[in-house]
Scaffold this motif. Sequence first.
Motif, PDB file in Angstrom:
ATOM      1  N   GLY A 113       0.616  -1.233   0.083  1.00 42.81           N
ATOM      2  CA  GLY A 113       0.032   0.154  -0.072  1.00 42.81           C
ATOM      3  C   GLY A 113       0.785   0.991   0.009  1.00 42.81           C
ATOM      4  N   GLY A 114       2.073   0.982  -0.425  1.00 43.37           N
ATOM      5  CA  GLY A 114       3.025   2.315  -0.603  1.00 43.37           C
ATOM      6  C   GLY A 114       3.738   2.577   0.861  1.00 43.37           C
ATOM      7  N   ARG A 115       3.693   1.704   1.828  1.00 43.64           N
ATOM      8  CA  ARG A 115       4.162   1.941   3.033  1.00 43.64           C
ATOM      9  C   ARG A 115       5.784   2.140   2.882  1.00 43.64           C
ATOM     10  NH1 ARG A 115       7.422  -0.722   6.162  1.00 43.64           N
ATOM     11  NH2 ARG A 115       7.004  -2.779   4.876  1.00 43.64           N
ATOM     12  N   PHE A 154      10.603   5.772   2.990  1.00 46.28           N
ATOM     13  CA  PHE A 154      11.835   5.817   2.452  1.00 46.28           C
ATOM     14  C   PHE A 154      12.988   4.468   2.918  1.00 46.28           C
ATOM     15  CE2 PHE A 154      10.678   9.925   3.546  1.00 46.28           C
ATOM     16  CZ  PHE A 154      10.270  10.647   2.292  1.00 46.28           C
ATOM     17  N   GLU A 155      12.149   3.161   2.703  1.00 40.93           N
ATOM     18  CA  GLU A 155      12.700   2.147   2.887  1.00 40.93           C
ATOM     19  C   GLU A 155      13.651   1.655   1.675  1.00 40.93           C
ATOM     20  OE1 GLU A 155      10.049  -0.774   4.343  1.00 40.93           O
ATOM     21  OE2 GLU A 155       9.670   0.428   6.150  1.00 40.93           O
ATOM     22  N   ALA A 202      11.105   7.021  -6.020  1.00 35.86           N
ATOM     23  CA  ALA A 202       9.693   7.013  -5.675  1.00 35.86           C
ATOM     24  C   ALA A 202       9.106   7.964  -4.790  1.00 35.86           C
ATOM     25  CB  ALA A 202       9.261   5.423  -5.469  1.00 35.86           C
ATOM     26  N   GLN A 203       8.072   8.303  -4.716  1.00 38.23           N
ATOM     27  CA  GLN A 203       7.643   9.267  -3.798  1.00 38.23           C
ATOM     28  C   GLN A 203       5.986   9.317  -3.826  1.00 38.23           C
ATOM     29  OE1 GLN A 203       8.875  13.456  -4.769  1.00 38.23           O
ATOM     30  NE2 GLN A 203       7.094  14.131  -3.644  1.00 38.23           N
ATOM     31  N   ASN A 253      10.929  -3.748  -3.942  1.00 32.25           N
ATOM     32  CA  ASN A 253      10.269  -4.787  -3.881  1.00 32.25           C
ATOM     33  C   ASN A 253       8.759  -4.864  -3.739  1.00 32.25           C
ATOM     34  OD1 ASN A 253      12.755  -6.090  -4.066  1.00 32.25           O
ATOM     35  ND2 ASN A 253      13.071  -6.158  -1.695  1.00 32.25           N
ATOM     36  N   SER A 254       8.110  -3.757  -3.139  1.00 32.12           N
ATOM     37  CA  SER A 254       6.730  -3.659  -3.252  1.00 32.12           C
ATOM     38  C   SER A 254       6.094  -3.238  -4.738  1.00 32.12           C
ATOM     39  CB  SER A 254       6.385  -2.456  -2.211  1.00 32.12           C
ATOM     40  OG  SER A 254       6.755  -1.276  -2.764  1.00 32.12           O
TER      41      SER A 254
END
Length: 158
Positions: free
Chosen positions: A100-102, A107-108, A139-140, A113-114
Amino acid sequence: MSNVDQTKAAKAVPNIGDDLITPDELRKLTEEHEMALLQEALEREKKHMKEQDTVRDAFMNQHIRPDAKERFTRAVRDAASRGIKEIQVARFPSSYCTDGGRAINNFEPDWPNSLTGYAREAYEVFDKNLRTKGYKLRAQILDYPGGMPGDVGLYLRW
């Protein structure tokens, strides 16, 4: 008041009570109207969900176009000639990510991988072809509707 006055007063007030609509009938009309509005809202929501499913399916099944190299070169040259050092290469709902964008929101380092669908394929093309040339991909989360992550933007930098 005399009997004559009472008779005149009784004749002056029309009798409309026998076939007057009842409060129960009015409540029933109101309920029918509310049910019709609810049904319309449910149909709109069903149509919206079907459209969202279609868009999601298209995103999940979309692939990098055969003319991607030419389009990419044209886009980055145009941006660079205007002094821009970054372009947005994709935008999609964070719900398309496995988390879900977590990971993106936090900023992991393993946020790629998501990714799923087209975003995953775009990342793989970046990783295989562009990273070694010095490009960077970030990504943001772009918005937070209702306080939750909304759309994700993928940005290519040089």
